[in-house]
Design a protein around this motif. Structure first.
Motif, PDB file in Angstrom:
ATOM      1  N   GLU A 184      20.916 -10.978 -13.498  1.00 30.65           N
ATOM      2  CA  GLU A 184      21.154  -9.402 -13.679  1.00 30.65           C
ATOM      3  C   GLU A 184      19.512  -8.979 -13.502  1.00 30.65           C
ATOM      4  OE1 GLU A 184      21.130  -8.864 -18.543  1.00 30.65           O
ATOM      5  OE2 GLU A 184      22.932  -9.680 -17.706  1.00 30.65           O
ATOM      6  N   VAL A 185      19.188  -7.866 -13.439  1.00 27.47           N
ATOM      7  CA  VAL A 185      17.698  -7.358 -13.196  1.00 27.47           C
ATOM      8  C   VAL A 185      17.854  -5.867 -13.751  1.00 27.47           C
ATOM      9  CG1 VAL A 185      16.046  -6.690 -11.382  1.00 27.47           C
ATOM     10  CG2 VAL A 185      17.855  -8.468 -10.804  1.00 27.47           C
ATOM     11  N   ASP A 186      16.544  -5.997 -14.551  1.00 24.49           N
ATOM     12  CA  ASP A 186      16.388  -4.523 -15.054  1.00 24.49           C
ATOM     13  C   ASP A 186      14.845  -4.442 -14.931  1.00 24.49           C
ATOM     14  OD1 ASP A 186      14.797  -5.960 -17.108  1.00 24.49           O
ATOM     15  OD2 ASP A 186      16.756  -5.804 -18.386  1.00 24.49           O
ATOM     16  N   ALA A 187      14.272  -3.068 -15.329  1.00 24.36           N
ATOM     17  CA  ALA A 187      12.921  -2.572 -15.209  1.00 24.36           C
ATOM     18  C   ALA A 187      11.967  -3.868 -15.689  1.00 24.36           C
ATOM     19  CB  ALA A 187      12.741  -1.399 -15.892  1.00 24.36           C
ATOM     20  N   ALA A 188      12.516  -4.477 -16.827  1.00 22.70           N
ATOM     21  CA  ALA A 188      11.464  -5.502 -17.525  1.00 22.70           C
ATOM     22  C   ALA A 188      11.436  -6.769 -16.739  1.00 22.70           C
ATOM     23  CB  ALA A 188      12.104  -5.309 -18.991  1.00 22.70           C
ATOM     24  N   SER A 222       9.859 -12.219 -17.197  1.00 22.35           N
ATOM     25  CA  SER A 222       9.416 -10.693 -17.092  1.00 22.35           C
ATOM     26  C   SER A 222       8.897 -10.314 -15.323  1.00 22.35           C
ATOM     27  CB  SER A 222       8.079 -11.012 -17.816  1.00 22.35           C
ATOM     28  OG  SER A 222       6.968 -11.456 -17.037  1.00 22.35           O
ATOM     29  N   ARG A 223       8.938  -9.078 -15.412  1.00 21.05           N
ATOM     30  CA  ARG A 223       8.420  -8.556 -13.911  1.00 21.05           C
ATOM     31  C   ARG A 223       7.187  -9.274 -13.730  1.00 21.05           C
ATOM     32  NH1 ARG A 223      11.446  -6.681  -9.993  1.00 21.05           N
ATOM     33  NH2 ARG A 223      12.502  -5.525 -11.474  1.00 21.05           N
ATOM     34  N   SER A 224       6.338  -9.381 -14.314  1.00 19.98           N
ATOM     35  CA  SER A 224       5.091  -9.982 -13.811  1.00 19.98           C
ATOM     36  C   SER A 224       5.000 -11.237 -13.456  1.00 19.98           C
ATOM     37  CB  SER A 224       3.984  -9.734 -14.938  1.00 19.98           C
ATOM     38  OG  SER A 224       4.433 -10.675 -16.075  1.00 19.98           O
ATOM     39  N   MET A 225       6.095 -12.052 -14.190  1.00 19.79           N
ATOM     40  CA  MET A 225       6.305 -13.329 -13.635  1.00 19.79           C
ATOM     41  C   MET A 225       7.186 -13.492 -12.223  1.00 19.79           C
ATOM     42  SD  MET A 225       8.137 -16.952 -15.392  1.00 19.79           S
ATOM     43  CE  MET A 225       6.536 -17.432 -16.036  1.00 19.79           C
ATOM     44  N   LEU A 226       7.994 -12.470 -12.013  1.00 26.52           N
ATOM     45  CA  LEU A 226       8.998 -12.252 -10.777  1.00 26.52           C
ATOM     46  C   LEU A 226       7.778 -11.836  -9.805  1.00 26.52           C
ATOM     47  CD1 LEU A 226      11.755 -10.205 -11.788  1.00 26.52           C
ATOM     48  CD2 LEU A 226      11.807 -12.711 -11.018  1.00 26.52           C
ATOM     49  N   ASN A 227       6.444 -11.084 -10.023  1.00 24.42           N
ATOM     50  CA  ASN A 227       5.697 -10.819  -9.182  1.00 24.42           C
ATOM     51  C   ASN A 227       4.903 -11.851  -8.753  1.00 24.42           C
ATOM     52  OD1 ASN A 227       6.536  -8.123  -8.735  1.00 24.42           O
ATOM     53  ND2 ASN A 227       5.303  -7.449 -10.462  1.00 24.42           N
ATOM     54  N   ALA A 228       4.369 -12.926  -9.741  1.00 23.64           N
ATOM     55  CA  ALA A 228       3.789 -13.934  -9.470  1.00 23.64           C
ATOM     56  C   ALA A 228       4.277 -15.014  -8.583  1.00 23.64           C
ATOM     57  CB  ALA A 228       3.324 -14.377 -10.854  1.00 23.64           C
TER      58      ALA A 228
END
Length: 163
Positions: free
Chosen positions: A134-138, A98-104
């Protein structure tokens, strides 16, 4: 695995040249190349040699096994099938994050692109890395396989010193 070796130390392999054992401290040149193309992945030939101790995780275990029994001064080449080198690719090691895990685990607001290498902390304190596929908004799809998993390789060595 197929091996070709050449004694370059002037001994008859039963002589006094030091032999690589399980905990040996080595100075060596080595090259890992793709068997399919011959392209180098890493090479110390033409540069400073590597110094390492077997059994300490400085070199992949399948590569360490190739070195056992070689003597100081030897040069050898090993052709390793994918399963004998870095193992087969494991589809379960492709994970959506998830994006939140990427941010963490990265810089807040950072952008990611396919091919980027991300580092994660494991619960036991060790580290593991995943390559962005691959990357997307989620979030992103990460590949946690070793980059050489699923690929046959050639491992070439010249043993310069054994302690």
């Amino acid at each position: 695995m197929t091996q070709s070796a050449m004694a370059a130390n002037g001994s008859d392999q039963n002589g006094a040249a030091p032999t690589v054992g399980p905990q040996a401290h080595l100075t060596l040149h080595y090259r890992i190349s793709l068997a399919s193309t011959g392209a180098d992945v890493i090479s110390t030939f033409g540069d400073r040699p590597a110094t390492l101790t077997l059994g300490h995780g400085q070199l992949a275990e399948p590569l360490e096994r190739c070195l056992l029994g070689l003597h100081e001064g030897d040069a050898a080449s090993f052709d390793l099938e994918a399963d004998a080198a870095f193992g087969p690719r494991n589809p379960e090691l492709l994970q959506r994050v998830s994006r939140s895990m990427l941010n963490a685990h990265g810089e807040l607001g950072a952008s990611y692109a396919p091919g980027d290498l991300l580092d994660f902390a494991a619960p036991d304190g060790s580290r593991y890395a995943g390559v962005v596929k691959e990357v997307d908004a989620a979030g992103a799809l990460l590949d946690f396989n070793h980059p050489l998993a699923g690929q046959p390789i050639r491992f070439e060595v010249r043993i310069l010193g054994v302690l």
